[in-house]
Design a protein around this motif. Sequence first.
Motif, PDB file in Angstrom:
ATOM      1  N   LEU A 255       3.109 106.971  -1.356  1.00 25.12           N
ATOM      2  CA  LEU A 255       3.321 107.279   0.058  1.00 25.12           C
ATOM      3  C   LEU A 255       4.743 106.976   0.497  1.00 25.12           C
ATOM      4  O   LEU A 255       5.294 107.665   1.369  1.00 25.12           O
ATOM      5  CB  LEU A 255       2.326 106.486   0.903  1.00 25.12           C
ATOM      6  CG  LEU A 255       0.842 106.769   0.640  1.00 25.12           C
ATOM      7  CD1 LEU A 255      -0.025 105.876   1.506  1.00 25.12           C
ATOM      8  CD2 LEU A 255       0.524 108.227   0.880  1.00 25.12           C
ATOM      9  N   VAL A 256       5.354 105.958  -0.088  1.00 23.83           N
ATOM     10  CA  VAL A 256       6.731 105.625   0.261  1.00 23.83           C
ATOM     11  C   VAL A 256       7.656 106.753  -0.161  1.00 23.83           C
ATOM     12  O   VAL A 256       8.575 107.140   0.578  1.00 23.83           O
ATOM     13  CB  VAL A 256       7.144 104.297  -0.395  1.00 23.83           C
ATOM     14  CG1 VAL A 256       8.615 103.999  -0.120  1.00 23.83           C
ATOM     15  CG2 VAL A 256       6.275 103.160   0.126  1.00 23.83           C
ATOM     16  N   ALA A 257       7.441 107.307  -1.343  1.00 22.69           N
ATOM     17  CA  ALA A 257       8.265 108.425  -1.797  1.00 22.69           C
ATOM     18  C   ALA A 257       8.090 109.644  -0.899  1.00 22.69           C
ATOM     19  O   ALA A 257       9.051 110.367  -0.613  1.00 22.69           O
ATOM     20  CB  ALA A 257       7.913 108.782  -3.235  1.00 22.69           C
ATOM     21  N   LEU A 258       6.877 109.885  -0.437  1.00 24.80           N
ATOM     22  CA  LEU A 258       6.624 111.033   0.432  1.00 24.80           C
ATOM     23  C   LEU A 258       7.269 110.863   1.808  1.00 24.80           C
ATOM     24  O   LEU A 258       7.699 111.850   2.429  1.00 24.80           O
ATOM     25  CB  LEU A 258       5.119 111.235   0.589  1.00 24.80           C
ATOM     26  CG  LEU A 258       4.381 111.778  -0.644  1.00 24.80           C
ATOM     27  CD1 LEU A 258       2.879 111.691  -0.435  1.00 24.80           C
ATOM     28  CD2 LEU A 258       4.794 113.215  -0.930  1.00 24.80           C
ATOM     29  N   LEU A 259       7.321 109.644   2.290  1.00 29.04           N
ATOM     30  CA  LEU A 259       7.866 109.398   3.627  1.00 29.04           C
ATOM     31  C   LEU A 259       9.357 109.096   3.619  1.00 29.04           C
ATOM     32  O   LEU A 259      10.003 109.151   4.674  1.00 29.04           O
ATOM     33  CB  LEU A 259       7.117 108.239   4.282  1.00 29.04           C
ATOM     34  CG  LEU A 259       5.640 108.481   4.593  1.00 29.04           C
ATOM     35  CD1 LEU A 259       5.000 107.207   5.132  1.00 29.04           C
ATOM     36  CD2 LEU A 259       5.470 109.619   5.591  1.00 29.04           C
ATOM     37  N   ALA A 260       9.915 108.760   2.464  1.00 32.85           N
ATOM     38  CA  ALA A 260      11.328 108.366   2.390  1.00 32.85           C
ATOM     39  C   ALA A 260      12.275 109.432   2.946  1.00 32.85           C
ATOM     40  O   ALA A 260      13.211 109.101   3.692  1.00 32.85           O
ATOM     41  CB  ALA A 260      11.697 108.016   0.952  1.00 32.85           C
TER      42      ALA A 260
ATOM     43  N   PRO B 122       4.777 116.106  -5.173  1.00 31.96           N
ATOM     44  CA  PRO B 122       5.360 117.426  -5.429  1.00 31.96           C
ATOM     45  C   PRO B 122       6.434 117.331  -6.507  1.00 31.96           C
ATOM     46  O   PRO B 122       6.963 116.259  -6.780  1.00 31.96           O
ATOM     47  CB  PRO B 122       5.950 117.811  -4.068  1.00 31.96           C
ATOM     48  CG  PRO B 122       6.170 116.516  -3.365  1.00 31.96           C
ATOM     49  CD  PRO B 122       5.086 115.599  -3.832  1.00 31.96           C
ATOM     50  N   PRO B 123       6.780 118.450  -7.148  1.00 32.21           N
ATOM     51  CA  PRO B 123       7.752 118.421  -8.244  1.00 32.21           C
ATOM     52  C   PRO B 123       9.106 117.833  -7.857  1.00 32.21           C
ATOM     53  O   PRO B 123       9.772 117.204  -8.683  1.00 32.21           O
ATOM     54  CB  PRO B 123       7.877 119.899  -8.638  1.00 32.21           C
ATOM     55  CG  PRO B 123       6.602 120.520  -8.173  1.00 32.21           C
ATOM     56  CD  PRO B 123       6.206 119.780  -6.953  1.00 32.21           C
ATOM     57  N   MET B 124       9.520 118.008  -6.604  1.00 32.71           N
ATOM     58  CA  MET B 124      10.844 117.509  -6.211  1.00 32.71           C
ATOM     59  C   MET B 124      10.923 115.984  -6.134  1.00 32.71           C
ATOM     60  O   MET B 124      12.002 115.425  -5.970  1.00 32.71           O
ATOM     61  CB  MET B 124      11.271 118.117  -4.875  1.00 32.71           C
ATOM     62  CG  MET B 124      10.455 117.671  -3.680  1.00 32.71           C
ATOM     63  SD  MET B 124       8.868 118.534  -3.536  1.00 32.71           S
ATOM     64  CE  MET B 124       9.391 120.176  -3.092  1.00 32.71           C
ATOM     65  N   LEU B 125       9.793 115.303  -6.287  1.00 36.76           N
ATOM     66  CA  LEU B 125       9.780 113.840  -6.287  1.00 36.76           C
ATOM     67  C   LEU B 125       9.418 113.258  -7.648  1.00 36.76           C
ATOM     68  O   LEU B 125       9.190 112.059  -7.764  1.00 36.76           O
ATOM     69  CB  LEU B 125       8.799 113.314  -5.232  1.00 36.76           C
ATOM     70  CG  LEU B 125       9.181 113.574  -3.771  1.00 36.76           C
ATOM     71  CD1 LEU B 125       8.107 113.038  -2.839  1.00 36.76           C
ATOM     72  CD2 LEU B 125      10.528 112.977  -3.433  1.00 36.76           C
ATOM     73  N   HIS B 126       9.375 114.101  -8.672  1.00 39.91           N
ATOM     74  CA  HIS B 126       9.107 113.600 -10.008  1.00 39.91           C
ATOM     75  C   HIS B 126      10.350 112.966 -10.612  1.00 39.91           C
ATOM     76  O   HIS B 126      11.483 113.217 -10.163  1.00 39.91           O
ATOM     77  CB  HIS B 126       8.620 114.741 -10.911  1.00 39.91           C
ATOM     78  CG  HIS B 126       7.244 115.205 -10.562  1.00 39.91           C
ATOM     79  ND1 HIS B 126       6.664 116.332 -11.118  1.00 39.91           N
ATOM     80  CD2 HIS B 126       6.299 114.698  -9.703  1.00 39.91           C
ATOM     81  CE1 HIS B 126       5.457 116.499 -10.627  1.00 39.91           C
ATOM     82  NE2 HIS B 126       5.211 115.522  -9.763  1.00 39.91           N
ATOM     83  N   ASP B 127      10.163 112.145 -11.631  1.00 42.25           N
ATOM     84  CA  ASP B 127      11.292 111.555 -12.340  1.00 42.25           C
ATOM     85  C   ASP B 127      12.172 112.657 -12.920  1.00 42.25           C
ATOM     86  O   ASP B 127      11.676 113.655 -13.463  1.00 42.25           O
ATOM     87  CB  ASP B 127      10.789 110.650 -13.472  1.00 42.25           C
ATOM     88  CG  ASP B 127      10.045 109.439 -12.939  1.00 42.25           C
ATOM     89  OD1 ASP B 127      10.302 109.063 -11.779  1.00 42.25           O
ATOM     90  OD2 ASP B 127       9.190 108.889 -13.670  1.00 42.25           O
ATOM     91  N   GLY B 128      13.465 112.464 -12.819  1.00 37.19           N
ATOM     92  CA  GLY B 128      14.407 113.471 -13.294  1.00 37.19           C
ATOM     93  C   GLY B 128      14.992 114.330 -12.199  1.00 37.19           C
ATOM     94  O   GLY B 128      15.927 115.105 -12.440  1.00 37.19           O
TER      95      GLY B 128
ATOM     96  N   VAL C 120       5.816 121.529   3.030  1.00 34.26           N
ATOM     97  CA  VAL C 120       6.137 121.723   1.616  1.00 34.26           C
ATOM     98  C   VAL C 120       5.649 120.561   0.754  1.00 34.26           C
ATOM     99  O   VAL C 120       5.234 120.771  -0.397  1.00 34.26           O
ATOM    100  CB  VAL C 120       7.660 121.924   1.446  1.00 34.26           C
ATOM    101  CG1 VAL C 120       8.057 121.948  -0.031  1.00 34.26           C
ATOM    102  CG2 VAL C 120       8.090 123.214   2.129  1.00 34.26           C
ATOM    103  N   ALA C 121       5.677 119.347   1.264  1.00 36.55           N
ATOM    104  CA  ALA C 121       5.403 118.170   0.438  1.00 36.55           C
ATOM    105  C   ALA C 121       4.185 117.373   0.889  1.00 36.55           C
ATOM    106  O   ALA C 121       3.293 117.081   0.086  1.00 36.55           O
ATOM    107  CB  ALA C 121       6.626 117.263   0.403  1.00 36.55           C
ATOM    108  N   LEU C 122       4.127 117.012   2.159  1.00 38.99           N
ATOM    109  CA  LEU C 122       3.056 116.112   2.601  1.00 38.99           C
ATOM    110  C   LEU C 122       1.672 116.762   2.524  1.00 38.99           C
ATOM    111  O   LEU C 122       0.720 116.153   2.021  1.00 38.99           O
ATOM    112  CB  LEU C 122       3.343 115.636   4.028  1.00 38.99           C
ATOM    113  CG  LEU C 122       4.578 114.757   4.210  1.00 38.99           C
ATOM    114  CD1 LEU C 122       4.709 114.329   5.668  1.00 38.99           C
ATOM    115  CD2 LEU C 122       4.520 113.533   3.311  1.00 38.99           C
ATOM    116  N   VAL C 123       1.557 117.979   3.013  1.00 41.87           N
ATOM    117  CA  VAL C 123       0.249 118.640   2.989  1.00 41.87           C
ATOM    118  C   VAL C 123      -0.222 118.913   1.559  1.00 41.87           C
ATOM    119  O   VAL C 123      -1.374 118.602   1.216  1.00 41.87           O
ATOM    120  CB  VAL C 123       0.300 119.936   3.823  1.00 41.87           C
ATOM    121  CG1 VAL C 123      -1.010 120.723   3.660  1.00 41.87           C
ATOM    122  CG2 VAL C 123       0.531 119.610   5.298  1.00 41.87           C
TER     123      VAL C 123
END
Length: 265
Positions: A115-120, A229-235, A217-220
Amino acid sequence: MTPHPTPAVIARYTDHTAPLDEVTLWSVEVHLEDCADCRAVLATSSTDDSRMLLDRIGSALDEGIAAGPAPTRRRLTAIKRRWIVWHLIPWVTMSIAVLACAAVLQALQPALPSLVALLAPIAPLPAVAVAWSRRHDPAWELIAGTPAAGLPMLLRRTAGVLAVIVPVLAVAGSRTQLSLALALLPCLAFTAATIALGAVIGVRRAALGLGAAWTVVALVPAAMTAQLPPMLHDGSSPAWALITVLLAGFAATRATSFTRLTSHD
């Protein structure tokens, strides 16, 4: 000019215990305003206590004039005027509270996506949205016409917001095993995007639009799939860093847009 008062009347005027009717008192005061000779008589007719009081006042004034003005804490005053904006505090506090709740919920439900990554990315947007807005800044009309207004002031206020949000994000991310880069870089990228887009449509509208876009795009999708979502994956950190640099450079080229008193500010 009124007639000169007698020395006896002046003596009674200087003695606060002596009775003097209001008409005589008024005429003496009016006459003293224009007559230097009677003012000199008044000075010699003063009581010892009055002369001592006047001497003390004169000495204090002489010492104050000789000492000059008291030194002021200009540096602290400048910091308060440029960096500390009290109307941003409720918005920053709200963002901190949301991040804290996200960290607590993540600790209670580890199976949830971070959740922190989603809200950051959107954590600083509420405060940045009101950093340069005529709707929320009570002193906007006074500040907008000063040389310090525009992009420099927006950047100072945004830096003040990030100085509070970034440490909270770092702590919340460390508590939830989130990569520091994924906690901070999206936050900085969305902040830069708000400023860059704000040069075109206004900072408040830019923050609202980016927040709505990230929700869609991300939260829902994360709520529906229970996955990041892919934009928050490692790398993805290098991409976020590149986006931040490009958007910051674009915002720098549009600095004059923030000095115009447009209706969307």
